[in-house]
Design an enzyme around this catalytic site. Sequence first.
Site, PDB file in Angstrom:
ATOM      1  CG  ASP A 112      -1.765   1.179   1.376  1.00 10.87           C
ATOM      2  OD1 ASP A 112      -2.322   1.633   0.361  1.00 10.87           O
ATOM      3  OD2 ASP A 112      -1.873   1.699   2.505  1.00 10.87           O
ATOM      4  CG  ASP A 141      -1.651   7.835   0.572  1.00 13.23           C
ATOM      5  OD1 ASP A 141      -1.087   8.925   0.732  1.00 13.23           O
ATOM      6  OD2 ASP A 141      -2.112   7.451  -0.524  1.00 13.23           O
ATOM      7  CG  ASP A 180      -2.484   2.446   6.352  1.00 15.38           C
ATOM      8  OD1 ASP A 180      -2.586   2.202   5.130  1.00 15.38           O
ATOM      9  OD2 ASP A 180      -2.833   3.528   6.869  1.00 15.38           O
TER      10      ASP A 180
END
Length: 257
Positions: A35, A37, A211
């Site tokens: 991922d 961000d 996240d």
Amino acid sequence: MPVGPRVDNCRVEMNSWKTHEKPPEPSRDFALFLDFDGTLVDIALAPDLVVVPPDLPAILSDLRRRLADAVAIVSGRPTRDLDRFLQPADITIVAEHGAVIRMAGTAAPPPMPSWPTEWQRSLEHFARCWPGVEIEEKSFGVSIHFRGAPQAAQAVRDMTLALAGSSKGFEVIPAKMAFELRRSGINKGMAVRNLMRLPEFKDRVPVFIGDDVTDHDGFSVVTEMGGIPLDVAVAFDNKPELVRDWLRSFAALPSVN
């Protein structure tokens, strides 16, 4: 992290994954799905304000060499953003939660918005009414960020639900300080499954690092494939710099090319 129910405004489902509490030792047998961000870079007040560490493109380029192209960025962002932030790295990009896949060494597809044009006026009006809210337009959906206006959280949720209800084929996904409108059936797990069929990724151990709620589909698929899900909050103390440190440690592996 215990396996348990996941509840959001659109669906309730059981998590089929359990994140590892610490990252494994680097291996040339891994296929990495990363991922952006909150994983490779810290989350910023607005999408365009992220700060990309100067050495991140070099880290990713080195990973691609050592893992024989078995590395992909898997993000909700549009391809154009990822290319801009990660240049000059040439790496496989999964954009917009799997709606767009651009393999390393190939050109990015031209943007072709496929969400209802009648949303535009409503989105512009909403942004004027709520200063600090950021509208992120993509090819296959829209994100509304309220990190700059936390008081707008309920209004953003209601707005995305109203737009999804006005058009068939869209769903609302909650994210960190944002709500996302995206095409139904498109998710990061589907993209990982498709990439794992390709020669660059096939027969490797998939490792997904993320996240946010939108990464859970990726966690589920790599778990199903016998791979390793790594939640940044658990395995890296919620610090993207620790993710980058772990990726740097792959430099100790012999380069394939």
